[in-house]
Scaffold this motif. Sequence first.
Motif, PDB file in Angstrom:
ATOM      1  N   ASP A 142      -1.360  -0.355   5.957  1.00 59.18           N
ATOM      2  CA  ASP A 142      -1.917   0.028   7.270  1.00 59.18           C
ATOM      3  C   ASP A 142      -3.294  -0.114   7.477  1.00 59.18           C
ATOM      4  OD1 ASP A 142      -2.135   2.277   5.259  1.00 59.18           O
ATOM      5  OD2 ASP A 142      -3.141   3.117   6.791  1.00 59.18           O
ATOM      6  N   ASP A 152      -0.213   5.009   0.634  1.00 60.31           N
ATOM      7  CA  ASP A 152      -0.626   6.252   1.783  1.00 60.31           C
ATOM      8  C   ASP A 152      -0.467   5.494   3.383  1.00 60.31           C
ATOM      9  OD1 ASP A 152      -0.765   8.275  -0.140  1.00 60.31           O
ATOM     10  OD2 ASP A 152      -2.974   7.705  -0.428  1.00 60.31           O
ATOM     11  N   HIS A 153       0.165   6.170   4.042  1.00 63.70           N
ATOM     12  CA  HIS A 153       0.087   5.766   5.338  1.00 63.70           C
ATOM     13  C   HIS A 153       1.144   4.478   5.498  1.00 63.70           C
ATOM     14  CE1 HIS A 153      -3.001   8.554   6.551  1.00 63.70           C
ATOM     15  NE2 HIS A 153      -3.651   8.235   5.690  1.00 63.70           N
ATOM     16  N   THR A 154       1.530   4.005   4.565  1.00 67.64           N
ATOM     17  CA  THR A 154       2.271   2.594   4.772  1.00 67.64           C
ATOM     18  C   THR A 154       3.996   2.964   4.465  1.00 67.64           C
ATOM     19  OG1 THR A 154       0.484   1.451   4.234  1.00 67.64           O
ATOM     20  CG2 THR A 154       2.724   0.265   3.907  1.00 67.64           C
ATOM     21  N   ASP A 209      -6.590  -3.216   3.412  1.00 66.18           N
ATOM     22  CA  ASP A 209      -5.357  -4.039   2.994  1.00 66.18           C
ATOM     23  C   ASP A 209      -5.365  -5.517   3.571  1.00 66.18           C
ATOM     24  OD1 ASP A 209      -4.254  -1.831   1.671  1.00 66.18           O
ATOM     25  OD2 ASP A 209      -3.789  -1.016   3.602  1.00 66.18           O
ATOM     26  N   ASP A 235       0.806  -1.086  -0.026  1.00 68.73           N
ATOM     27  CA  ASP A 235       0.037  -0.051  -0.028  1.00 68.73           C
ATOM     28  C   ASP A 235       0.865   1.328  -0.089  1.00 68.73           C
ATOM     29  OD1 ASP A 235      -2.525   1.565   0.554  1.00 68.73           O
ATOM     30  OD2 ASP A 235      -1.503   1.798   2.645  1.00 68.73           O
TER      31      ASP A 235
HETATM   32 MG   LIG Z   1      -2.906   3.093   3.353  1.00 66.86          MG
END
Ligand SMILES: [Mg+2]
Length: 231
Positions: free
Chosen positions: A187, A12-14, A192, A10
């Motif tokens: 995340d 974004d945020h990962t 996910d 992933d």
């Molecule tokens: Mg994410």
Amino acid sequence: MKRYKAVFFDLDHTLWDYEKNSVETLTELYEEFELSKRPKPELKDFIETFDKVNTRLWANYNKGHIGREVIRDQRFKKILAVFNIRNDVMARKMSEEYIKRCPTKTHLFPHAETTLRYLQPRYDLYILTNGFNDVQDEKLRRSKLKGFFRNIITSESSGHRKPSAQIFHHSLDIARVSAHEAVMIGDNLHADIIGARNANMDHIYFNPSRSGHKESVTYEINCLSELPNIL
Ligand SMILES: [Mg+2]
């Protein structure tokens, strides 16, 4: 023995620190659009409200209830409305500026680059994201991550969104591997992790804030530097 051939990340945020990049962008907009000269919002409230509105819009997008344009049209209108600022022109300009500027930011999660450098010679790496083609491509180029990945699969290019099993099957087709030869790292427990599980793929839950949960996951990590212990 190496169990996997393909590793799906992933974005974004990962790998890409959405939070940090977004806060930096919002702080700039707060000054440039002179919100700082008004009695409210305080910067902190502006950022918190963005988070709330944005999270809600993305949840609706991920459920397929709304399209990309709705996120773009509504985000800043809703945020400004919370502070009784009703100015559609300003909301539109802020939205355009946010969309243009945020993907140019390059804050990554700790150890993102060194971990990818370790993994790249060992596995075929892919991005699997619910973001949009142009936006995710710009983030990857600017933060110098693009070269690590064989392909970028987005909800836009596949026509499906995580957690739908179709986007995972589509990704396995692109990577020419079967589900047991692939692992998903992300995340978002729902999009996910449960998504990958439903597609019979192993998964690694990236949980830097150590949030509690009751899902059974293949692996869980709090830092990207733990990946070489697993992969
Ligand atoms: Mg994410």
